[in-house]
Design a protein around this motif. Structure first.
Motif, mmCIF file in Angstrom:
data_model
loop_
_atom_site.group_PDB
_atom_site.id
_atom_site.type_symbol
_atom_site.label_atom_id
_atom_site.label_comp_id
_atom_site.label_asym_id
_atom_site.label_seq_id
_atom_site.Cartn_x
_atom_site.Cartn_y
_atom_site.Cartn_z
ATOM 1 N N ASP A 280 -26.266 16.155 -10.378
ATOM 2 C CA ASP A 280 -25.528 16.740 -9.249
ATOM 3 C C ASP A 280 -25.642 15.836 -8.021
ATOM 4 O OD1 ASP A 280 -24.260 19.095 -10.025
ATOM 5 O OD2 ASP A 280 -26.141 20.193 -10.048
ATOM 6 N N ALA A 283 -23.717 12.509 -8.467
ATOM 7 C CA ALA A 283 -22.279 12.746 -8.332
ATOM 8 C C ALA A 283 -21.888 12.943 -6.873
ATOM 9 C CB ALA A 283 -21.871 13.961 -9.163
ATOM 10 N N PHE A 284 -22.684 13.731 -6.164
ATOM 11 C CA PHE A 284 -22.400 13.968 -4.739
ATOM 12 C C PHE A 284 -22.423 12.657 -3.961
ATOM 13 C CE2 PHE A 284 -24.106 14.527 -0.458
ATOM 14 C CZ PHE A 284 -23.119 15.341 0.098
ATOM 15 N N TYR A 304 -21.006 14.189 -17.515
ATOM 16 C CA TYR A 304 -21.168 15.123 -16.408
ATOM 17 C C TYR A 304 -20.053 14.933 -15.379
ATOM 18 C CZ TYR A 304 -23.495 17.860 -12.797
ATOM 19 O OH TYR A 304 -23.785 18.801 -11.843
ATOM 20 N N MET A 305 -19.740 13.691 -15.046
ATOM 21 C CA MET A 305 -18.701 13.419 -14.057
ATOM 22 C C MET A 305 -17.330 13.839 -14.594
ATOM 23 S SD MET A 305 -20.136 12.196 -11.332
ATOM 24 C CE MET A 305 -18.948 11.231 -10.415
ATOM 25 N N ARG A 306 -17.110 13.650 -15.895
ATOM 26 C CA ARG A 306 -15.821 14.079 -16.478
ATOM 27 C C ARG A 306 -15.678 15.593 -16.382
ATOM 28 N NH1 ARG A 306 -16.408 11.875 -21.139
ATOM 29 N NH2 ARG A 306 -15.242 9.965 -20.660
ATOM 30 N N ALA A 307 -16.757 16.317 -16.700
ATOM 31 C CA ALA A 307 -16.707 17.780 -16.618
ATOM 32 C C ALA A 307 -16.542 18.242 -15.184
ATOM 33 C CB ALA A 307 -17.990 18.369 -17.220
ATOM 34 N N TRP A 308 -17.205 17.548 -14.268
ATOM 35 C CA TRP A 308 -17.090 17.887 -12.844
ATOM 36 C C TRP A 308 -15.641 17.708 -12.381
ATOM 37 C CZ3 TRP A 308 -19.272 15.549 -7.818
ATOM 38 C CH2 TRP A 308 -19.967 16.529 -7.092
ATOM 39 N N GLY A 309 -15.036 16.589 -12.793
ATOM 40 C CA GLY A 309 -13.653 16.328 -12.410
ATOM 41 C C GLY A 309 -12.695 17.373 -12.952
ATOM 42 N N GLN A 310 -12.894 17.757 -14.225
ATOM 43 C CA GLN A 310 -12.026 18.773 -14.820
ATOM 44 C C GLN A 310 -12.181 20.114 -14.105
ATOM 45 O OE1 GLN A 310 -13.257 18.648 -18.908
ATOM 46 N NE2 GLN A 310 -12.008 16.831 -19.396
ATOM 47 N N ALA A 311 -13.427 20.458 -13.751
ATOM 48 C CA ALA A 311 -13.654 21.723 -13.048
ATOM 49 C C ALA A 311 -12.979 21.711 -11.680
ATOM 50 C CB ALA A 311 -15.153 21.969 -12.902
ATOM 51 N N LEU A 312 -13.011 20.593 -10.995
ATOM 52 C CA LEU A 312 -12.367 20.496 -9.692
ATOM 53 C C LEU A 312 -10.847 20.576 -9.817
ATOM 54 C CD1 LEU A 312 -14.578 17.707 -8.049
ATOM 55 C CD2 LEU A 312 -14.464 20.119 -7.381
#
Length: 323
Positions: A280, A283-284, A304-312
């Motif tokens: 986290d 990424a931040f 993790y960054m791919r999942a973060w991007g999809q969630a956003l």
């Protein structure tokens, strides 16, 4: 210059260097060898422990005496001075840590052993508990031994306790003592590993100088503090997130100087490495830079960054008025 001025300058030179060849010391003072011998003799009569060696390689050096030299400090003053310098050296007060270590080394090298022991015994009761938690120097002699070895480019041997508690014997060429987050670290070239290493000084025990002089190397990077910060991250962080950021290296260095390392790729992009316990946080840090970037590893960070991007993206798509 007057005899008193010459004596003071001579004493200062002897404190700033471990050993002076006679001809070189006379040249620095601008006097003849005979006048130098008289000046040294005068300081010895006052109680200063100046060691004289003759023949090839002979010269002068300031050694440890059986008692404190007169006209300098009493035992109580010496103890108080060293304890105060320790507090400054570890960041408890807004003054130069480098100057404090240098001054402490000059004092401790001429203290008799009984006073060194007295200073160490006072350490636990003389410093407030809140400061003691910040300033972890257990052995004044160890710190000053390392400081003088840095000054004289003299290799040292010592025992070292790692972050995990493992004990090892190290032989290093010490270059710089650095204050990071109110702890003192030694930056040194490790002879057994043929690489730069950092050592927390409060984990060093029994250092002694080998007498093997060395030619100082170019320190790694432009900033020793940044180097130590990076090595701390290497040792203690769970993740080492690597990315290419498409922005000039000077800008990115200013953004992440305290929690990552930056290497230039070309004029418009650079390689970034962030040490973090949490993905986290990594990424931040990357998103907060405000420049395009690509994460290369480790695999957990990429996922993790791919999942973060999809969630956003999903959160944005479901917002009212957004298609």
């Amino acid at each position: 210059m007057s005899t008193s001025s010459r004596a003071l300058e001579l004493l200062g030179l002897l404190q700033n260097r471990r050993h002076w060849p006679g001809d070189e010391l006379a040249g620095r003072l601008g006097v003849s060898p005979r006048t130098l011998r008289r000046a040294v003799s005068g300081l010895q009569e006052l109680g200063y422990p100046i060691v004289t060696t003759r023949g090839t390689g002979g010269g002068y050096q300031l050694g440890a005496g059986a008692s404190l030299p007169p006209l300098v400090l009493s035992e109580d003053e010496a103890a108080a001075t060293v304890l105060g310098l320790k507090a400054i050296a570890t960041g408890a007060h807004p003054a130069s840590a480098d100057d404090a270590v240098s001054a402490m080394a000059k004092i401790v090298q001429v203290l008799p052993p009984r006073i060194r022991g007295r200073i160490d015994s006072l350490r636990a009761v003389a410093v407030p508990a809140s400061v003691e938690q910040r300033a972890a120097i257990g052995d004044v002699t160890a710190l000053t031994t390392l400081a003088l070895a840095c000054r004289d480019s003299d290799a040292v041997e010592f025992s070292y306790r790692s972050h995990g508690g493992d004990e090892s014997r190290r032989t290093v060429q010490p270059h710089k003592i650095v204050n990071v987050d109110n702890r003192l670290y030694l930056v040194a070239w490790d002879l057994d590993r043929a690489d730069w290493r950092t050592f927390r000084i409060d984990r060093v025990t029994g250092p002694h100088r080998t007498g093997n002089r060395f030619a100082p190397r170019q320190l790694p990077g432009d900033d020793p503090v940044a180097f130590v910060n990076a090595r701390i991250g290497d040792l203690s962080s769970r993740f080492r997130v690597r990315a290419t950021v498409h922005a000039p290296v000077e800008r990115i260095k200013a953004e992440i100087v305290h929690y990552g390392t930056v290497k230039p790729i070309d004029d418009g992009s650079c390689e970034v490495c962030i040490a973090a316990e949490s993905l986290d946080w990594a990424a931040f840090c990357l998103v907060a830079i405000g420049a395009p970037f690509v994460v290369h590893g480790p695999a957990e960070a990429v996922d993790y960054m791919r999942a973060w991007g999809q969630a956003l993206m999903q959160a944005t798509a479901s917002a009212p008025g957004i298609r």
